[in-house]
Design a protein around this motif. Structure first.
Motif, PDB file in Angstrom:
ATOM      1  N   GLU A 195      16.608 -18.702  41.942  1.00 54.64           N
ATOM      2  CA  GLU A 195      15.415 -17.885  41.830  1.00 54.64           C
ATOM      3  C   GLU A 195      15.157 -17.602  40.493  1.00 54.64           C
ATOM      4  OE1 GLU A 195      14.481 -14.521  45.022  1.00 54.64           O
ATOM      5  OE2 GLU A 195      16.765 -14.807  45.113  1.00 54.64           O
ATOM      6  N   ILE A 196      13.500 -17.527  40.338  1.00 59.42           N
ATOM      7  CA  ILE A 196      12.892 -16.953  39.165  1.00 59.42           C
ATOM      8  C   ILE A 196      12.847 -15.524  39.132  1.00 59.42           C
ATOM      9  CG2 ILE A 196      10.936 -17.200  37.646  1.00 59.42           C
ATOM     10  CD1 ILE A 196      10.500 -19.946  38.746  1.00 59.42           C
ATOM     11  N   VAL A 197      13.353 -14.817  38.047  1.00 58.62           N
ATOM     12  CA  VAL A 197      13.345 -13.576  37.857  1.00 58.62           C
ATOM     13  C   VAL A 197      12.576 -13.220  36.776  1.00 58.62           C
ATOM     14  CG1 VAL A 197      14.790 -11.537  37.268  1.00 58.62           C
ATOM     15  CG2 VAL A 197      15.904 -12.984  38.608  1.00 58.62           C
ATOM     16  N   GLY A 198      11.271 -12.543  37.105  1.00 58.44           N
ATOM     17  CA  GLY A 198      10.239 -11.909  36.175  1.00 58.44           C
ATOM     18  C   GLY A 198       9.049 -12.806  36.547  1.00 58.44           C
ATOM     19  N   ASP A 199       8.284 -13.046  35.203  1.00 63.41           N
ATOM     20  CA  ASP A 199       6.949 -13.838  35.890  1.00 63.41           C
ATOM     21  C   ASP A 199       6.972 -15.302  35.156  1.00 63.41           C
ATOM     22  OD1 ASP A 199       4.332 -14.689  35.921  1.00 63.41           O
ATOM     23  OD2 ASP A 199       3.509 -12.953  34.378  1.00 63.41           O
ATOM     24  N   LYS A 210      12.515 -17.006  22.534  1.00 59.91           N
ATOM     25  CA  LYS A 210      13.072 -16.272  21.411  1.00 59.91           C
ATOM     26  C   LYS A 210      13.160 -14.725  21.475  1.00 59.91           C
ATOM     27  CE  LYS A 210      10.106 -19.052  18.270  1.00 59.91           C
ATOM     28  NZ  LYS A 210       9.063 -19.175  17.257  1.00 59.91           N
ATOM     29  N   SER A 211      12.933 -14.312  22.771  1.00 62.35           N
ATOM     30  CA  SER A 211      13.173 -12.912  22.782  1.00 62.35           C
ATOM     31  C   SER A 211      14.676 -12.660  23.498  1.00 62.35           C
ATOM     32  CB  SER A 211      12.104 -12.458  24.301  1.00 62.35           C
ATOM     33  OG  SER A 211      12.529 -11.119  24.711  1.00 62.35           O
ATOM     34  N   GLU A 212      15.058 -11.348  23.027  1.00 70.17           N
ATOM     35  CA  GLU A 212      16.531 -10.793  23.147  1.00 70.17           C
ATOM     36  C   GLU A 212      16.527 -10.464  24.821  1.00 70.17           C
ATOM     37  OE1 GLU A 212      17.264  -7.502  20.961  1.00 70.17           O
ATOM     38  OE2 GLU A 212      17.687  -8.800  18.999  1.00 70.17           O
ATOM     39  N   VAL A 213      15.332 -10.219  25.551  1.00 66.11           N
ATOM     40  CA  VAL A 213      15.274  -9.837  26.827  1.00 66.11           C
ATOM     41  C   VAL A 213      14.005 -10.642  27.414  1.00 66.11           C
ATOM     42  CG1 VAL A 213      14.967  -7.988  28.674  1.00 66.11           C
ATOM     43  CG2 VAL A 213      16.018  -7.395  26.528  1.00 66.11           C
ATOM     44  N   PRO A 214      14.379 -11.756  27.828  1.00 65.29           N
ATOM     45  CA  PRO A 214      13.214 -12.473  28.170  1.00 65.29           C
ATOM     46  C   PRO A 214      12.541 -12.130  29.353  1.00 65.29           C
ATOM     47  CG  PRO A 214      15.390 -13.875  27.998  1.00 65.29           C
ATOM     48  CD  PRO A 214      15.781 -12.369  28.227  1.00 65.29           C
ATOM     49  N   GLU A 215      11.235 -12.691  29.291  1.00 66.05           N
ATOM     50  CA  GLU A 215      10.323 -12.074  30.471  1.00 66.05           C
ATOM     51  C   GLU A 215      10.530 -12.653  31.873  1.00 66.05           C
ATOM     52  OE1 GLU A 215       7.729  -9.805  30.245  1.00 66.05           O
ATOM     53  OE2 GLU A 215       7.571  -9.478  28.090  1.00 66.05           O
ATOM     54  N   SER A 216      11.321 -13.955  31.699  1.00 64.68           N
ATOM     55  CA  SER A 216      11.582 -14.628  32.789  1.00 64.68           C
ATOM     56  C   SER A 216      12.782 -15.491  32.635  1.00 64.68           C
ATOM     57  CB  SER A 216      10.201 -15.696  33.076  1.00 64.68           C
ATOM     58  OG  SER A 216      10.695 -16.259  34.539  1.00 64.68           O
ATOM     59  N   GLU A 217      13.446 -15.707  33.590  1.00 64.04           N
ATOM     60  CA  GLU A 217      14.820 -16.069  33.681  1.00 64.04           C
ATOM     61  C   GLU A 217      15.332 -16.739  35.067  1.00 64.04           C
ATOM     62  OE1 GLU A 217      17.888 -13.474  32.160  1.00 64.04           O
ATOM     63  OE2 GLU A 217      17.969 -12.444  34.483  1.00 64.04           O
TER      64      GLU A 217
END
Length: 395
Positions: A195-199, A210-217
């Protein structure tokens, strides 16, 4: 003698010719992942991910997108794979594909005839992983960038392998496994679900990588059970592990069980696991005796029992055995009543060990599985307590 040397030399020269189907690297692109959805105007929508070699290498990366994702619609996957130059500048090479993603909608409707293309194609290997895109489009999964592998398909392929080896929450399903089980008389196929979690839209940006807390994973969420080529339901990650215990495919994992009294918990890290299944028919009913033997160590405890005392582990082991036998029996019951599908391969074992009685279920193993009886024995053996005997704080 002199002429014979010339003849041998000429024969050797013919072996030094180039490949007839060679392609320049600069004119090709490596496909690492493919996704199949329902098309808007035609039957299928095929999405492929091709990697950019320079951006995958730390020394040559310039900050651009590490991969390219493109989609086409058509009525057969073979046609779409051959004409991807409509949107792709270079020639796609499919021999290094690592992942195939199938949309939940296609599996629910049983539109899996396209799998014959992958099984039949000479250019595609049979060692890529297969997953279901749960609650979303399969193509969107390939667009989610990540820090580990940059490429969505390469990351998810590694993620599935490590999850199966270290905890047992994902079945190791490659194309050859799916094909073999799909044509089996005594087992129903399963496919991991993600499943895609996030946008999903933000997941395709370089900033997401590059983000430490990705917008989507992408998370491994469950396992899809197929019956007659259609999705029959989903099993949780804990239920997947119970299936792998029965199949003898657990390498290492950690179980959580109750201390005496039931309020506090302890962990049991399994380092060795072995399963033996015996099948025989009694009074017209197939019976299966499943014996699971595990060895491991104490992996953290909240219990008040002193581990240094003789036979201290007996209570721990009994608690593990009771919990696991109930969980496995409960999941087998669920597969019989909810899916009516033998995902464990009991039918194949019955055929191998008692073929004379299996013959009457050859075309109707679902009926035999529904009335089968199961006897589960789980034997946990704690060999070590870790680096210390008793808890740091005893209360």
């Amino acid at each position: 003698m002199k002429w014979s040397k010339y003849i041998i030399l000429l024969c050797i020269v013919t072996l030094l010719t180039g490949c007839w189907d060679r392609r320049e690297l600069g004119k090709t692109s490596i496909v690492t992942g493919m996704a199949v959805d329902k098309g808007d105007s035609l039957k299928y929508k095929l999405t492929i991910e091709t990697t950019e070699a320079r951006e995958m290498n730390v020394k040559t990366a310039t900050g651009f997108a590490p991969s390219s994702v493109a989609s086409l619609e058509g009525n057969t996957i073979g046609e779409l794979a051959a004409k991807f130059n409509i949107v792709n500048a270079t020639i796609p090479i499919y021999s290094h594909m690592r992942l195939l993603i199938i949309s939940e909608e296609l599996v629910e409707d049983g539109l899996l005839e396209f799998m014959d293309f992958f099984d039949r194609n000479r250019q595609i290997r049979d060692d890529f992983a297969i997953v279901i895109a749960k609650n979303g489009n399969a193509g969107d999964v390939l667009k989610v960038t990540n820090m580990y592998k940059k490429s969505a398909s390469l990351k998810l392929f590694t993620q599935l392998n490590t999850m199966q080896k270290d905890w047992g929450g994902a079945p190791d399903v490659k194309l050859n496994d799916y094909t073999r089980i799909y044509s089996s008389e005594g087992q129903a196929p399963v496919i991991p679900a993600v499943e895609i979690v996030g946008d999903p839209k933000k997941g395709g940006s370089v900033e997401n990588m590059k983000s430490e807390v990705p917008e989507s994973e992408i998370d491994i969420s469950s396992m899809g059970v197929l019956k007659n080529g259609k999705l029959a339901g989903y099993a949780s990650l804990f239920e997947v592990r119970n299936m792998l215990f029965i199949q003898g495919k657990i390498k290492t994992t950690t179980l959580t069980a109750n201390c005496e009294g039931g309020k506090k918990k302890f962990g049991y890290r399994i380092t060795h696991s072995k399963t033996k299944v015996t099948a025989k028919e009694k009074n017209g009913i197939p019976n299966f005796y499943v014996k699971i033997k595990t060895e491991g160590s104490l992996d953290g405890t909240e219990c008040s029992q002193k581990i240094g005392e003789p036979y201290a582990f007996e209570g721990y082991e009994e608690s593990i055995n009771t919990i696991m036998e109930k969980e496995i029996e409960s999941f087998i019951k669920k597969t019989k009543e909810e899916y009516n599908a033998d995902i464990f391969g009991f039918g194949d074992i019955f055929r191998e060990q008692d073929y004379q009685h299996f013959k009457k279920y050859k075309d109707t193993w679902d009926d035999g599985y529904a009335k089968s009886k199961f006897h589960i024995s789980f034997n946990a053996e704690i060999k070590r307590s870790g680096l210390r005997k008793d808890r740091m704080i005893m209360k």
